[in-house]
Scaffold this motif. Structure first.
Motif, mmCIF file in Angstrom:
data_model
loop_
_atom_site.group_PDB
_atom_site.id
_atom_site.type_symbol
_atom_site.label_atom_id
_atom_site.label_comp_id
_atom_site.label_asym_id
_atom_site.label_seq_id
_atom_site.Cartn_x
_atom_site.Cartn_y
_atom_site.Cartn_z
ATOM 1 N N PHE A 75 10.845 2.289 0.822
ATOM 2 C CA PHE A 75 12.006 1.725 0.133
ATOM 3 C C PHE A 75 13.177 1.671 1.111
ATOM 4 C CE2 PHE A 75 9.352 3.614 -3.105
ATOM 5 C CZ PHE A 75 9.436 2.753 -4.185
ATOM 6 N N ARG A 76 13.948 0.575 1.031
ATOM 7 C CA ARG A 76 15.100 0.444 1.922
ATOM 8 C C ARG A 76 16.268 -0.175 1.169
ATOM 9 N NH1 ARG A 76 13.731 -2.304 7.151
ATOM 10 N NH2 ARG A 76 13.577 -4.179 5.861
ATOM 11 N N HIS A 77 17.447 0.409 1.364
ATOM 12 C CA HIS A 77 18.697 -0.176 0.871
ATOM 13 C C HIS A 77 19.760 0.071 1.927
ATOM 14 C CE1 HIS A 77 22.373 -0.105 -2.001
ATOM 15 N NE2 HIS A 77 22.121 -1.342 -1.625
ATOM 16 N N GLN A 78 20.223 -1.006 2.541
ATOM 17 C CA GLN A 78 21.192 -0.924 3.638
ATOM 18 C C GLN A 78 20.652 0.004 4.729
ATOM 19 O OE1 GLN A 78 24.855 0.057 1.549
ATOM 20 N NE2 GLN A 78 25.170 -2.087 0.968
ATOM 21 N N ASP A 79 21.339 1.091 5.043
ATOM 22 C CA ASP A 79 20.856 1.947 6.132
ATOM 23 C C ASP A 79 19.994 3.097 5.635
ATOM 24 O OD1 ASP A 79 22.859 3.287 4.823
ATOM 25 O OD2 ASP A 79 23.878 3.997 6.641
ATOM 26 N N ARG A 80 19.647 3.079 4.352
ATOM 27 C CA ARG A 80 18.812 4.146 3.794
ATOM 28 C C ARG A 80 17.359 3.687 3.734
ATOM 29 N NH1 ARG A 80 21.475 5.927 -1.762
ATOM 30 N NH2 ARG A 80 21.340 3.660 -2.123
ATOM 31 N N TYR A 81 16.468 4.530 4.205
ATOM 32 C CA TYR A 81 15.043 4.205 4.243
ATOM 33 C C TYR A 81 14.257 5.469 3.902
ATOM 34 C CZ TYR A 81 10.466 2.809 6.157
ATOM 35 O OH TYR A 81 9.132 2.526 6.329
ATOM 36 N N THR A 82 13.291 5.329 3.023
ATOM 37 C CA THR A 82 12.480 6.487 2.659
ATOM 38 C C THR A 82 11.069 6.036 2.338
ATOM 39 O OG1 THR A 82 12.422 8.476 1.268
ATOM 40 C CG2 THR A 82 12.963 6.408 0.170
ATOM 41 N N THR A 83 10.132 6.950 2.446
ATOM 42 C CA THR A 83 8.732 6.610 2.165
ATOM 43 C C THR A 83 8.124 7.626 1.201
ATOM 44 O OG1 THR A 83 7.895 7.893 4.045
ATOM 45 C CG2 THR A 83 8.410 5.562 4.425
ATOM 46 N N PHE A 84 7.104 7.166 0.488
ATOM 47 C CA PHE A 84 6.281 8.040 -0.352
ATOM 48 C C PHE A 84 4.842 7.936 0.135
ATOM 49 C CE2 PHE A 84 10.004 7.620 -2.901
ATOM 50 C CZ PHE A 84 10.054 8.744 -3.720
ATOM 51 N N ASP A 85 4.279 9.079 0.502
ATOM 52 C CA ASP A 85 2.887 9.158 0.934
ATOM 53 C C ASP A 85 2.035 9.480 -0.288
ATOM 54 O OD1 ASP A 85 0.396 9.828 1.889
ATOM 55 O OD2 ASP A 85 1.107 11.233 3.406
ATOM 56 N N PHE A 86 1.201 8.535 -0.713
ATOM 57 C CA PHE A 86 0.456 8.700 -1.959
ATOM 58 C C PHE A 86 -0.614 9.792 -1.888
ATOM 59 C CE2 PHE A 86 1.350 4.046 -3.356
ATOM 60 C CZ PHE A 86 2.608 4.433 -3.782
ATOM 61 N N THR A 87 -0.919 10.273 -0.695
ATOM 62 C CA THR A 87 -1.857 11.395 -0.612
ATOM 63 C C THR A 87 -1.152 12.724 -0.882
ATOM 64 O OG1 THR A 87 -1.554 11.707 1.780
ATOM 65 C CG2 THR A 87 -3.250 10.140 1.080
ATOM 66 N N ALA A 128 1.961 6.271 -7.607
ATOM 67 C CA ALA A 128 0.567 6.033 -7.231
ATOM 68 C C ALA A 128 -0.281 5.599 -8.421
ATOM 69 C CB ALA A 128 -0.029 7.285 -6.591
ATOM 70 N N GLY A 129 0.351 5.502 -9.602
ATOM 71 C CA GLY A 129 -0.334 4.971 -10.771
ATOM 72 C C GLY A 129 -0.780 5.978 -11.798
ATOM 73 N N TYR A 130 -0.576 7.265 -11.518
ATOM 74 C CA TYR A 130 -1.092 8.303 -12.422
ATOM 75 C C TYR A 130 -0.084 8.601 -13.535
ATOM 76 C CZ TYR A 130 -4.657 8.864 -8.853
ATOM 77 O OH TYR A 130 -5.699 8.624 -7.982
ATOM 78 N N ALA A 131 0.227 7.563 -14.305
ATOM 79 C CA ALA A 131 1.257 7.657 -15.341
ATOM 80 C C ALA A 131 0.716 8.190 -16.662
ATOM 81 C CB ALA A 131 1.901 6.291 -15.557
ATOM 82 N N TRP A 132 -0.566 8.543 -16.693
ATOM 83 C CA TRP A 132 -1.173 9.081 -17.920
ATOM 84 C C TRP A 132 -1.474 10.576 -17.780
ATOM 85 C CZ3 TRP A 132 -1.669 4.228 -16.167
ATOM 86 C CH2 TRP A 132 -1.436 3.185 -17.069
ATOM 87 N N ASP A 133 -1.055 11.185 -16.682
ATOM 88 C CA ASP A 133 -1.327 12.610 -16.439
ATOM 89 C C ASP A 133 -0.313 13.467 -17.190
ATOM 90 O OD1 ASP A 133 -1.918 15.126 -15.532
ATOM 91 O OD2 ASP A 133 -1.214 14.769 -13.475
ATOM 92 N N GLN A 134 -0.692 13.956 -18.357
ATOM 93 C CA GLN A 134 0.227 14.727 -19.181
ATOM 94 C C GLN A 134 0.564 16.086 -18.571
ATOM 95 O OE1 GLN A 134 1.846 13.859 -22.189
ATOM 96 N NE2 GLN A 134 1.181 11.805 -21.603
ATOM 97 N N ASN A 135 -0.142 16.484 -17.531
ATOM 98 C CA ASN A 135 0.220 17.728 -16.826
ATOM 99 C C ASN A 135 1.443 17.543 -15.939
ATOM 100 O OD1 ASN A 135 -1.941 19.310 -17.852
ATOM 101 N ND2 ASN A 135 -3.348 18.330 -16.407
ATOM 102 N N ASN A 136 1.790 16.302 -15.676
ATOM 103 C CA ASN A 136 2.948 15.993 -14.849
ATOM 104 C C ASN A 136 4.194 15.968 -15.750
ATOM 105 O OD1 ASN A 136 4.945 14.880 -13.221
ATOM 106 N ND2 ASN A 136 3.619 13.284 -12.365
ATOM 107 N N PRO A 137 5.159 16.852 -15.521
ATOM 108 C CA PRO A 137 6.355 16.873 -16.375
ATOM 109 C C PRO A 137 7.076 15.528 -16.427
ATOM 110 C CG PRO A 137 6.280 18.832 -14.984
ATOM 111 C CD PRO A 137 5.188 17.930 -14.505
#
Length: 420
Positions: free
Chosen positions: A86-98, A389-398
């Motif tokens: 993700f990037r907005h102006q000078d901000r850049y960040t990544t998410f590693d799905f592993t 990463a798509g795991y939006a049905w994992d009810q263990n995730n708060p």
């Protein structure tokens, strides 16, 4: 040769009629076929055909594996994907799905959907599924068991008697139109302009293994996708409310490249890019329905509800819905009584509504504050990464179990350093 019996106009009887041969239709057909159910897939178009939704999420891979299609997908030469940037102006960040909270695959692919969808459909055919290309559902009668009136490309009419119908027609939304199930989305009207390019990116820091989501430097609710493929090509698109894109001059390609060049990072990345496909636009794509399923039909994926392309959730929701519907349907076909609202619609919507929480928070800026927060708690980032990463049905995730409350809490924490 495809099982495309364009010359067969005899009425047929099947266990399940599936409308549409895209990802949800192919996965559902494969799973039902494995379980010995007689299926016919009715697909209006011919494959390959263009579609957006090209950046898969790792969660998809478990459904592809269940359908016996993993080897074919792994060997197809698609672009490897391990995360999102993700990037907005000078901000850049990544998410590693592993590096996520939920167990399951952490990598996937970025795909040209024409090739990908045809691969899934071809694999289903090899498994014994019948797909009829060029066949459109014109009417449906649900008085007794479902009766579909179908037209082939020669305008010949025949009927399909089925014990159940799965609508996997995507943006075609066949059953919502025929049964008057359409309902306005609660998401604002938005438009997308997109194309494929030869990207010719030579920046050594650019990571082709991730989708790049860029935010317009001045309008936080305008964003861009850049999805690299494996052949020096990429999908590029911009999304915004129509009035924000309305004053762009020229044809669609000129409009797209004008607004792409308003984002300095993209302008620099794509300095040598060449458009290789006619630009297209999609407007008012968010959709909803009054009923997702009854004891005679179920809507899969985009045929039921489409949110927004920002987190690439479309194919994941399609495959998730196909798997969940098949689980309930097989029980019904085997004689059990199924409450489709409590056993399919409500469980499916728990994940869809998790995605909805984050889509809405993306556009109002709350989730952007979270994504670009530099002092992120590693455990919280893993939980959010699972949803991305798509795991939006994992009810263990708060952040799934209480998505709105948890997100609002973390939004406040991310704001505090800036307010101090």
């Amino acid at each position: 040769m495809h099982k495309n019996q364009s010359n067969q106009v005899n009425n047929i009887s099947v266990d399940v009629a599936i409308i549409g041969a895209g990802p949800s239709g192919a996965i559902a057909a494969s799973l039902l076929n494995q379980l010995g159910k007689h299926v016919v897939v009715l697909e209006k178009q011919y494959f390959p055909r263009f579609s957006i939704g090209e950046s898969l999420l790792p969660c998809c891979m478990q459904f592809i594996e269940q359908a016996g299609m993993l080897e074919a997908v792994n060997q197809a030469g698609f672009q490897f994907k391990d995360g999102a940037a993700f990037r907005h102006q000078d901000r850049y960040t990544t998410f590693d799905f592993t590096d996520k909270f939920t167990p399951g695959p952490g990598t996937t692919f970025q795909v040209q959907r024409g090739k990908f969808d045809k691969l899934l459909a071809d694999t289903a055919i090899q498994q014994g599924v019948e797909i009829r290309y060029g066949h459109s559902v014109k009417q449906i009668n649900l008085t007794d068991s479902p009766l579909l009136t179908v037209s082939n490309e020669l305008d010949e009419i025949y009927q399909v008697q089925a014990k159940f119908v799965l609508d996997a027609s995507g943006f075609g939304r066949v059953l919502p139109r025929l049964l008057n199930l359409e309902k306005p989305s609660n998401l604002p009207l938005r438009s997308a302009i997109f194309t494929h390019i030869e990207d010719n990116i030579n920046d050594p820091n650019f990571d082709r293994n991730k989708i790049l989501i860029s935010v317009h430097p001045e309008h936080k609710d305008i964003w861009y996708w850049l999805i690299p493929f494996s052949d020096n090509r990429s999908s590029i698109g911009v999304v915004g409310e129509p009035h924000l894109l309305a004053n762009l001059e020229g044809n669609l390609e000129q409009q797209l490249m004008t607004i792409v060049h308003q984002e300095p990072g993209l302008k620099q990345l794509l300095v040598n890019a060449k458009v290789i496909q006619d630009c297209a636009t999609l407007q008012g794509y968010s959709a909803n329905v009054s009923t997702l399923a009854t004891d005679k039909f179920a809507l899969l994926g985009n045929a039921g509800e489409f949110l927004d392309p920002v987190f690439s959730s479309g194919v994941t929701i399609a495959m998730q819905s196909a798997t969940m519907a098949v689980n309930s349907l097989v029980k019904q076909l085997n004689g059990a009584t199924i409450n489709w609202q409590t056993e399919y619609a409500e469980p499916l919507m728990k994940g869809v509504n998790t995605f909805r929480t984050f889509v809405q928070a993306w556009y109002d800026g709350r989730f952007q504050d979270v994504i670009f927060y530099q002092q992120a708690n590693p455990a919280i980032k893993q939980m959010i990464c699972s949803i991305l990463a798509g795991y939006a049905w994992d009810q263990n995730n708060p952040f799934v179990a209480e998505s709105e409350r948890r997100l609002n809490t973390i939004v406040e924490l991310c704001k505090e350093p800036n307010d101090a």
